[in-house]
Scaffold this active site. Structure first.
Site, mmCIF file in Angstrom:
data_model
loop_
_atom_site.group_PDB
_atom_site.id
_atom_site.type_symbol
_atom_site.label_atom_id
_atom_site.label_comp_id
_atom_site.label_asym_id
_atom_site.label_seq_id
_atom_site.Cartn_x
_atom_site.Cartn_y
_atom_site.Cartn_z
ATOM 1 N N ARG A 1 -13.889 1.534 5.848
ATOM 2 C CA ARG A 1 -13.650 1.665 4.415
ATOM 3 C C ARG A 1 -13.787 0.329 3.695
ATOM 4 N NH1 ARG A 1 -8.219 4.308 3.722
ATOM 5 N NH2 ARG A 1 -9.467 6.185 3.984
ATOM 6 N N TYR A 2 -13.393 -0.714 4.372
ATOM 7 C CA TYR A 2 -13.393 -2.050 3.763
ATOM 8 C C TYR A 2 -14.541 -2.874 4.334
ATOM 9 C CZ TYR A 2 -8.506 -1.086 2.377
ATOM 10 O OH TYR A 2 -7.362 -0.570 1.839
ATOM 11 N N ARG B 1 -13.447 -4.946 7.953
ATOM 12 C CA ARG B 1 -12.561 -4.457 8.996
ATOM 13 C C ARG B 1 -12.731 -2.958 9.197
ATOM 14 N NH1 ARG B 1 -10.516 -5.700 4.247
ATOM 15 N NH2 ARG B 1 -8.515 -4.945 3.467
ATOM 16 N N CYS C 1 0.768 10.845 20.427
ATOM 17 C CA CYS C 1 1.839 9.927 20.021
ATOM 18 C C CYS C 1 3.073 10.190 20.874
ATOM 19 C CB CYS C 1 2.206 10.137 18.563
ATOM 20 S SG CYS C 1 0.843 9.785 17.457
ATOM 21 N N CYS D 1 5.639 12.513 14.158
ATOM 22 C CA CYS D 1 6.389 12.314 12.926
ATOM 23 C C CYS D 1 6.029 13.434 11.960
ATOM 24 C CB CYS D 1 6.028 10.970 12.298
ATOM 25 S SG CYS D 1 6.091 9.617 13.476
ATOM 26 N N CYS E 1 3.460 12.575 9.098
ATOM 27 C CA CYS E 1 2.251 11.837 9.510
ATOM 28 C C CYS E 1 1.072 12.015 8.548
ATOM 29 C CB CYS E 1 1.835 12.289 10.897
ATOM 30 S SG CYS E 1 0.359 11.442 11.490
ATOM 31 N N ARG F 1 -2.021 11.592 9.362
ATOM 32 C CA ARG F 1 -3.111 12.300 10.079
ATOM 33 C C ARG F 1 -2.592 13.579 10.714
ATOM 34 N NH1 ARG F 1 -4.423 6.904 11.907
ATOM 35 N NH2 ARG F 1 -5.408 6.047 10.058
ATOM 36 N N ASP G 1 1.707 9.362 1.321
ATOM 37 C CA ASP G 1 0.406 9.945 0.989
ATOM 38 C C ASP G 1 0.576 11.424 0.651
ATOM 39 O OD1 ASP G 1 -1.056 7.604 1.474
ATOM 40 O OD2 ASP G 1 -1.169 8.026 3.624
ATOM 41 N N ASP H 1 -2.008 4.111 -0.858
ATOM 42 C CA ASP H 1 -3.337 4.300 -0.297
ATOM 43 C C ASP H 1 -4.009 5.322 -1.212
ATOM 44 O OD1 ASP H 1 -5.349 3.761 1.499
ATOM 45 O OD2 ASP H 1 -4.096 4.107 3.267
ATOM 46 N N LYS I 1 -5.955 0.621 -0.071
ATOM 47 C CA LYS I 1 -4.572 0.319 -0.444
ATOM 48 C C LYS I 1 -4.536 -0.491 -1.735
ATOM 49 C CE LYS I 1 -3.386 0.247 4.422
ATOM 50 N NZ LYS I 1 -4.757 0.428 4.954
HETATM 51 C C1 LIG Z 1 -5.065 0.274 6.177
HETATM 52 C C2 LIG Z 1 -6.454 0.270 6.600
HETATM 53 C C3 LIG Z 1 -7.074 -0.916 6.993
HETATM 54 C C4 LIG Z 1 -6.360 -2.246 7.030
HETATM 55 O O1 LIG Z 1 -5.961 -2.653 5.772
HETATM 56 P P1 LIG Z 1 -5.230 -4.072 5.592
HETATM 57 O O2 LIG Z 1 -4.851 -4.094 4.146
HETATM 58 O O3 LIG Z 1 -6.214 -5.124 5.969
HETATM 59 O O4 LIG Z 1 -4.051 -4.081 6.506
HETATM 60 C C5 LIG Z 1 -8.391 -0.856 7.368
HETATM 61 N N1 LIG Z 1 -9.088 0.297 7.327
HETATM 62 C C6 LIG Z 1 -8.522 1.452 6.926
HETATM 63 C C7 LIG Z 1 -9.352 2.673 6.879
HETATM 64 C C8 LIG Z 1 -7.185 1.477 6.547
HETATM 65 O O5 LIG Z 1 -6.622 2.633 6.184
HETATM 66 S S1 SF4 Z 2 2.886 8.556 11.920
HETATM 67 FE FE1 SF4 Z 2 1.434 9.982 12.901
HETATM 68 S S2 SF4 Z 2 0.058 8.649 14.076
HETATM 69 FE FE2 SF4 Z 2 1.891 7.440 13.574
HETATM 70 S S3 SF4 Z 2 3.250 7.695 15.359
HETATM 71 FE FE3 SF4 Z 2 3.849 9.228 13.835
HETATM 72 S S4 SF4 Z 2 2.682 11.067 14.422
HETATM 73 FE FE4 SF4 Z 2 1.720 9.327 15.434
#
Ligand SMILES: *Cc1c(COP(=O)(O)O)cnc(C)c1O
Ligand code: SF4
Length: 361
Positions: free
Chosen positions: A90-91, A94, A103, A107, A110, A112, A271, A308, A315
């Site tokens: 996305r960025y 990174r 996991c 949670c 979560c 995802r 989210d 986000d 973010k």
């Molecule tokens: C959160 C995230 C990152 C890392 O973001 P930082 O602000 O550098 O910590 C990188 N890629 C994705 C898709 C993310 O959701």
């Molecule tokens: S937030 Fe989602 S990915 Fe993170 S530990 Fe909990 S269940 Fe796993």
């Protein structure tokens, strides 16, 4: 078998096993656990003090998960920003690399939730190799974040193979691990694991404490082991209704984290994820948390508060209105609400500034 493996194996995966213990009706929860997996190991279950408390709310399924008509399954648009399976780019510099679908606990809030712990999240050698190939062919990626699921649920050997693969790519400068294991299964942080991890520096780990009751002696020991091998530790909390939506609770959490050498990094606005609407708070509440921290306690204890952005915008930080006016006069509000002025017109003009810089040599 190691202690953490035994704990994981003894996890509760059906609501009836919990509800029997606490004397409530399991039936409404069975359907929830069918849709979204549940897994609570005896260590984390032991942190529950009473029905509905902050630990309970994070771990035990709730009927509300099935009555969410508001939130989409993938609000961050991760699937559309995945050039190869299980990698989100996305960025510019990174990438988020999903290396484990499991996991130590599922949670309830979560992000995802649509796939973690379920059958449609397939991570195998092919997707790992595909992710490594992608990172290798994109030299602009200098920071790789291992996530999932939880990367620390992989065996030491499997995790090491991934770290080795990344370290063989010269353009990867730093590696981060995102893991909730120090919180929900701290026994997993074994001496053997940290001996392995220390060979892949610079390595960072961001964990995920949400409530002061999670900062136990066992969790502190796990964090100490990681910190002792030189892994800087950060924390990413989610602002959650009924868990930590209280400035005093958040302040206690941030302060406690510093005592175990974990630096608060982010507080996320929850989210808009399907099945988690009941956890969401207003943005005003998040701003109130930051306001209660900044100036009132160590600056080290103040994370960035971010949303986000729905749609995959990344973010975005939010700050209370400390900057009241920006012009030749800058008007600032401090943590007590008092106003201060900064003369923004007095900066030396360009020419003088370069002379001043040359004087230095
Ligand atoms: C959160 C995230 C990152 C890392 O973001 P930082 O602000 O550098 O910590 C990188 N890629 C994705 C898709 C993310 O959701
Ligand atoms: S937030 Fe989602 S990915 Fe993170 S530990 Fe909990 S269940 Fe796993």
């Amino acid at each position: 078998m190691e202690i953490w493996q035994k704990l994981l194996q003894a996890s509760i995966t059906r609501p009836s096993e919990v509800t029997r213990r606490f004397g409530i009706d399991p039936r409404p929860l069975e359907a929830v656990a069918e849709r979204y997996p549940m897994r609570i190991n005896p260590y984390y279950l032991g942190l529950i003090r009473s029905v509905g408390d902050p630990i309970w709310r994070q771990a035990i399924p709730s009927e509300e998960e099935l009555h969410d008509a508001v939130c989409p399954a993938d609000p961050l648009d991760e699937e559309n920003q995945s050039p190869v399976p299980n990698l989100v780019h996305r960025y510019p510099d990174r990438a988020l690399f999903l290396v484990c679908s499991e996991c130590a606990m599922y949670c309830r809030f979560c992000t995802r939730k649509r796939k973690v712990g379920g059958e449609n999240m397939v991570i195998d050698q092919k997707s790992i190799d595909g992710g490594l190939d992608y990172i290798r062919s994109h030299p602009e990626i200098r920071d790789v974040i291992l996530s999932g699921g939880d990367p620390l649920l992989l065996s030491d050997d499997r995790l090491e193979a991934i770290l080795k693969g990344l370290r063989a790519i010269p353009t990867v400068e730093i590696i981060r691990i995102g893991s909730r294991v120090p919180v929900v299964l701290p026994q997993r942080i074994t001496p053997a694991l940290v001996r392995m991890l220390r060979r892949y520096h610079p390595l960072y780990l961001n964990t995920h404490f949400n409530h002061p009751d999670e900062v136990t002696e066992t969790a502190a020991k796990a964090c100490a082991r990681l910190a002792d091998v030189g892994i800087p530790l950060g924390n990413q909390s989610v602002l959650l209704r009924g868990v930590n939506d209280d400035p005093e609770v958040m302040k206690a959490l941030m302060q406690k984290l510093l005592t175990i050498r974990v630096k608060p990094y982010y507080i996320y606005q929850a989210d808009m994820v399907q099945g988690t609407n009941h956890f969401r708070t207003s943005v005003e509440e998040g701003l109130a948390v930051i306001q209660s921290l900044r100036g009132h306690t160590s600056g080290m204890a103040v994370p960035a508060y971010v949303i986000d952005a729905p749609g995959g915008g990344g973010k975005i930080p939010l700050l209370p209105e400390y900057l009241q006016h920006l012009g030749s006069d800058v008007v600032l509000k401090n943590y007590r609400g008092d106003l201060y002025h900064y003369d923004n017109s007095a900066a030396p003009p360009e020419e003088k500034r370069s002379v001043a810089a040359n004087d230095h040599y």
